[in-house]
Write a protein that holds these residues in place. Structure first.
Motif, PDB file in Angstrom:
ATOM      1  N   VAL A 143       0.817  -1.218   0.000  1.00  0.00           N
ATOM      2  CA  VAL A 143       0.000   0.000   0.000  1.00  0.00           C
ATOM      3  C   VAL A 143       0.849   1.266   0.000  1.00  0.00           C
ATOM      4  O   VAL A 143       0.363   2.324  -0.400  1.00  0.00           O
ATOM      5  CB  VAL A 143      -0.999   0.027   1.180  1.00  0.00           C
ATOM      6  CG1 VAL A 143      -2.029  -1.072   1.042  1.00  0.00           C
ATOM      7  CG2 VAL A 143      -0.280  -0.074   2.505  1.00  0.00           C
ATOM      8  N   SER A 144       2.110   1.173   0.409  1.00  0.00           N
ATOM      9  CA  SER A 144       2.959   2.369   0.454  1.00  0.00           C
ATOM     10  C   SER A 144       3.867   2.493  -0.769  1.00  0.00           C
ATOM     11  O   SER A 144       4.623   3.458  -0.883  1.00  0.00           O
ATOM     12  CB  SER A 144       3.805   2.378   1.732  1.00  0.00           C
ATOM     13  OG  SER A 144       4.686   1.272   1.744  1.00  0.00           O
ATOM     14  N   LEU A 145       3.782   1.555  -1.690  1.00  0.00           N
ATOM     15  CA  LEU A 145       4.619   1.611  -2.886  1.00  0.00           C
ATOM     16  C   LEU A 145       4.061   2.599  -3.904  1.00  0.00           C
ATOM     17  O   LEU A 145       2.852   2.809  -3.977  1.00  0.00           O
ATOM     18  CB  LEU A 145       4.699   0.222  -3.535  1.00  0.00           C
ATOM     19  CG  LEU A 145       5.325  -0.891  -2.705  1.00  0.00           C
ATOM     20  CD1 LEU A 145       5.210  -2.229  -3.442  1.00  0.00           C
ATOM     21  CD2 LEU A 145       6.772  -0.579  -2.378  1.00  0.00           C
ATOM     22  N   THR A 146       4.944   3.169  -4.712  1.00  0.00           N
ATOM     23  CA  THR A 146       4.486   3.987  -5.835  1.00  0.00           C
ATOM     24  C   THR A 146       3.814   3.042  -6.838  1.00  0.00           C
ATOM     25  O   THR A 146       4.050   1.823  -6.805  1.00  0.00           O
ATOM     26  CB  THR A 146       5.651   4.707  -6.534  1.00  0.00           C
ATOM     27  OG1 THR A 146       6.498   3.728  -7.148  1.00  0.00           O
ATOM     28  CG2 THR A 146       6.446   5.578  -5.564  1.00  0.00           C
ATOM     29  N   PRO A 147       3.006   3.565  -7.744  1.00  0.00           N
ATOM     30  CA  PRO A 147       2.361   2.687  -8.723  1.00  0.00           C
ATOM     31  C   PRO A 147       3.345   1.801  -9.489  1.00  0.00           C
ATOM     32  O   PRO A 147       3.127   0.592  -9.623  1.00  0.00           O
ATOM     33  CB  PRO A 147       1.635   3.665  -9.642  1.00  0.00           C
ATOM     34  CG  PRO A 147       1.292   4.807  -8.736  1.00  0.00           C
ATOM     35  CD  PRO A 147       2.508   4.947  -7.845  1.00  0.00           C
ATOM     36  N   THR A 148       4.441   2.369  -9.976  1.00  0.00           N
ATOM     37  CA  THR A 148       5.377   1.549 -10.749  1.00  0.00           C
ATOM     38  C   THR A 148       6.107   0.551  -9.864  1.00  0.00           C
ATOM     39  O   THR A 148       6.397  -0.571 -10.289  1.00  0.00           O
ATOM     40  CB  THR A 148       6.355   2.407 -11.573  1.00  0.00           C
ATOM     41  OG1 THR A 148       6.971   1.589 -12.570  1.00  0.00           O
ATOM     42  CG2 THR A 148       7.402   3.083 -10.717  1.00  0.00           C
ATOM     43  N   GLN A 149       6.390   0.912  -8.603  1.00  0.00           N
ATOM     44  CA  GLN A 149       7.004  -0.050  -7.681  1.00  0.00           C
ATOM     45  C   GLN A 149       6.057  -1.216  -7.415  1.00  0.00           C
ATOM     46  O   GLN A 149       6.497  -2.366  -7.338  1.00  0.00           O
ATOM     47  CB  GLN A 149       7.365   0.620  -6.354  1.00  0.00           C
ATOM     48  CG  GLN A 149       8.524   1.571  -6.419  1.00  0.00           C
ATOM     49  CD  GLN A 149       8.686   2.358  -5.114  1.00  0.00           C
ATOM     50  OE1 GLN A 149       7.728   2.601  -4.383  1.00  0.00           O
ATOM     51  NE2 GLN A 149       9.922   2.758  -4.840  1.00  0.00           N
ATOM     52  N   ALA A 150       4.771  -0.921  -7.271  1.00  0.00           N
ATOM     53  CA  ALA A 150       3.782  -1.971  -7.025  1.00  0.00           C
ATOM     54  C   ALA A 150       3.703  -2.915  -8.222  1.00  0.00           C
ATOM     55  O   ALA A 150       3.730  -4.143  -8.065  1.00  0.00           O
ATOM     56  CB  ALA A 150       2.420  -1.357  -6.727  1.00  0.00           C
ATOM     57  N   ALA A 151       3.617  -2.345  -9.418  1.00  0.00           N
ATOM     58  CA  ALA A 151       3.557  -3.170 -10.631  1.00  0.00           C
ATOM     59  C   ALA A 151       4.821  -4.011 -10.762  1.00  0.00           C
ATOM     60  O   ALA A 151       4.755  -5.211 -11.047  1.00  0.00           O
ATOM     61  CB  ALA A 151       3.373  -2.282 -11.860  1.00  0.00           C
ATOM     62  N   HIS A 152       5.959  -3.397 -10.538  1.00  0.00           N
ATOM     63  CA  HIS A 152       7.239  -4.101 -10.653  1.00  0.00           C
ATOM     64  C   HIS A 152       7.355  -5.216  -9.618  1.00  0.00           C
ATOM     65  O   HIS A 152       7.892  -6.292  -9.923  1.00  0.00           O
ATOM     66  CB  HIS A 152       8.399  -3.116 -10.512  1.00  0.00           C
ATOM     67  CG  HIS A 152       9.735  -3.770 -10.548  1.00  0.00           C
ATOM     68  ND1 HIS A 152      10.253  -4.325 -11.693  1.00  0.00           N
ATOM     69  CD2 HIS A 152      10.642  -3.998  -9.568  1.00  0.00           C
ATOM     70  CE1 HIS A 152      11.437  -4.851 -11.420  1.00  0.00           C
ATOM     71  NE2 HIS A 152      11.699  -4.671 -10.145  1.00  0.00           N
ATOM     72  N   PRO A 160      12.557  -1.346 -13.275  1.00  0.00           N
ATOM     73  CA  PRO A 160      11.597  -1.073 -12.207  1.00  0.00           C
ATOM     74  C   PRO A 160      10.748   0.186 -12.438  1.00  0.00           C
ATOM     75  O   PRO A 160       9.696   0.329 -11.823  1.00  0.00           O
ATOM     76  CB  PRO A 160      12.462  -0.937 -10.958  1.00  0.00           C
ATOM     77  CG  PRO A 160      13.846  -0.733 -11.437  1.00  0.00           C
ATOM     78  CD  PRO A 160      13.938  -1.310 -12.822  1.00  0.00           C
ATOM     79  N   ASP A 161      11.167   1.056 -13.338  1.00  0.00           N
ATOM     80  CA  ASP A 161      10.400   2.266 -13.639  1.00  0.00           C
ATOM     81  C   ASP A 161       9.619   2.154 -14.947  1.00  0.00           C
ATOM     82  O   ASP A 161       9.037   3.133 -15.409  1.00  0.00           O
ATOM     83  CB  ASP A 161      11.339   3.476 -13.702  1.00  0.00           C
ATOM     84  CG  ASP A 161      11.957   3.777 -12.358  1.00  0.00           C
ATOM     85  OD1 ASP A 161      11.241   3.701 -11.339  1.00  0.00           O
ATOM     86  OD2 ASP A 161      13.171   4.068 -12.317  1.00  0.00           O
ATOM     87  N   TYR A 162       9.590   0.990 -15.522  1.00  0.00           N
ATOM     88  CA  TYR A 162       8.972   0.788 -16.835  1.00  0.00           C
ATOM     89  C   TYR A 162       7.537   1.287 -16.904  1.00  0.00           C
ATOM     90  O   TYR A 162       7.127   1.879 -17.893  1.00  0.00           O
ATOM     91  CB  TYR A 162       9.026  -0.706 -17.206  1.00  0.00           C
ATOM     92  CG  TYR A 162       8.253  -1.029 -18.458  1.00  0.00           C
ATOM     93  CD1 TYR A 162       8.746  -0.659 -19.706  1.00  0.00           C
ATOM     94  CD2 TYR A 162       7.026  -1.674 -18.400  1.00  0.00           C
ATOM     95  CE1 TYR A 162       8.040  -0.945 -20.855  1.00  0.00           C
ATOM     96  CE2 TYR A 162       6.313  -1.960 -19.547  1.00  0.00           C
ATOM     97  CZ  TYR A 162       6.821  -1.590 -20.771  1.00  0.00           C
ATOM     98  OH  TYR A 162       6.115  -1.850 -21.912  1.00  0.00           O
ATOM     99  N   TYR A 163       6.752   1.067 -15.880  1.00  0.00           N
ATOM    100  CA  TYR A 163       5.321   1.359 -15.929  1.00  0.00           C
ATOM    101  C   TYR A 163       4.983   2.828 -15.697  1.00  0.00           C
ATOM    102  O   TYR A 163       3.856   3.241 -15.940  1.00  0.00           O
ATOM    103  CB  TYR A 163       4.587   0.493 -14.889  1.00  0.00           C
ATOM    104  CG  TYR A 163       4.816  -0.975 -15.109  1.00  0.00           C
ATOM    105  CD1 TYR A 163       4.112  -1.672 -16.078  1.00  0.00           C
ATOM    106  CD2 TYR A 163       5.781  -1.661 -14.373  1.00  0.00           C
ATOM    107  CE1 TYR A 163       4.340  -3.023 -16.299  1.00  0.00           C
ATOM    108  CE2 TYR A 163       6.006  -3.012 -14.586  1.00  0.00           C
ATOM    109  CZ  TYR A 163       5.298  -3.683 -15.543  1.00  0.00           C
ATOM    110  OH  TYR A 163       5.525  -5.008 -15.766  1.00  0.00           O
ATOM    111  N   THR A 164       5.938   3.622 -15.263  1.00  0.00           N
ATOM    112  CA  THR A 164       5.687   5.022 -14.903  1.00  0.00           C
ATOM    113  C   THR A 164       4.978   5.796 -16.012  1.00  0.00           C
ATOM    114  O   THR A 164       4.041   6.548 -15.746  1.00  0.00           O
ATOM    115  CB  THR A 164       7.009   5.726 -14.527  1.00  0.00           C
ATOM    116  OG1 THR A 164       7.599   5.024 -13.430  1.00  0.00           O
ATOM    117  CG2 THR A 164       6.777   7.170 -14.135  1.00  0.00           C
ATOM    118  N   SER A 165       5.389   5.611 -17.242  1.00  0.00           N
ATOM    119  CA  SER A 165       4.829   6.401 -18.346  1.00  0.00           C
ATOM    120  C   SER A 165       3.363   6.062 -18.629  1.00  0.00           C
ATOM    121  O   SER A 165       2.682   6.817 -19.322  1.00  0.00           O
ATOM    122  CB  SER A 165       5.658   6.223 -19.613  1.00  0.00           C
ATOM    123  OG  SER A 165       5.585   4.886 -20.071  1.00  0.00           O
TER     124      SER A 165
END
Length: 180
Positions: A143-152, A160-165
């Motif tokens: 629950v405390s992860l950023t969206p891209t961290q959660a997806a990764h 690990p930052d692939y989903y950010t965009s």
């Protein structure tokens, strides 16, 4: 590869969508064909475009939103699921693998390693999304992860930052499709 891009463009039902590595290239102008609204559970899915996606992809996003809601996660986490599927498949339910594995299938490109169920499970948008959310909720501190961290944390993508965009488009789609 060129034939795959053509087939994906036709399958997506949208025009003016360039595909890069099997995913929708977000941020580009999209023209969607006229279509009657499709109900996916309680979600009325329009023709689009919404966030750069047309109705066939938006129907898949609606399945992800429904699975997230049924799993008890909020709109933010539902958007994490949609973002992940955008990054993995362009919200297209792919029946072939990717560079990470020829056995990857579906919206989340889930592998045939026993963790994601049968091929039918991985090809069912609602079941695949349910499996994604179940795996996410097992990640310590998810629950405390950023969206891209959660997806990764679930997908274990090489970057690990692939989903950010994909985050902005995912939030746009979820906001537009979320009933109420």
């Amino acid at each position: 590869m060129a034939l795959s891009a053509v087939l994906l463009t036709v399958t997506a039902g949208c025009s003016s969508i360039p595909f890069a590595t099997g995913s929708l290239s977000h941020g580009r102008a999209v023209s969607c064909p006229a279509a009657a609204v499709v109900d996916v559970g309680t979600i009325a899915v329009p023709a689009g475009p919404i966030g750069g996606y047309c109705q066939p992809e938006l129907v898949n996003a609606a399945h992800i939103i429904n699975a997230g809601r049924d799993a008890g996660v909020g709109v933010h986490t539902q958007a994490v699921g949609v973002m992940t599927a955008m990054g993995e498949s362009g919200l297209v339910n792919l029946d072939y693998g990717d560079a990470a594995g020829a056995d990857s299938r579906g919206l989340f490109q889930q592998r045939d390693n026993g963790a994601w169920g049968s091929l039918a499970d991985r090809m069912n948008p609602y079941t695949a999304a349910t499996n994604f959310f179940d795996a996410l909720m097992k990640v310590p501190g998810w629950v405390s992860l950023t969206p891209t961290q959660a997806a990764h944390a679930v997908q274990v993508n090489a970057d690990p930052d692939y989903y950010t965009s994909y985050w902005t488009s995912a939030r746009t789609v979820v906001t537009a499709l979320t009933p109420g």
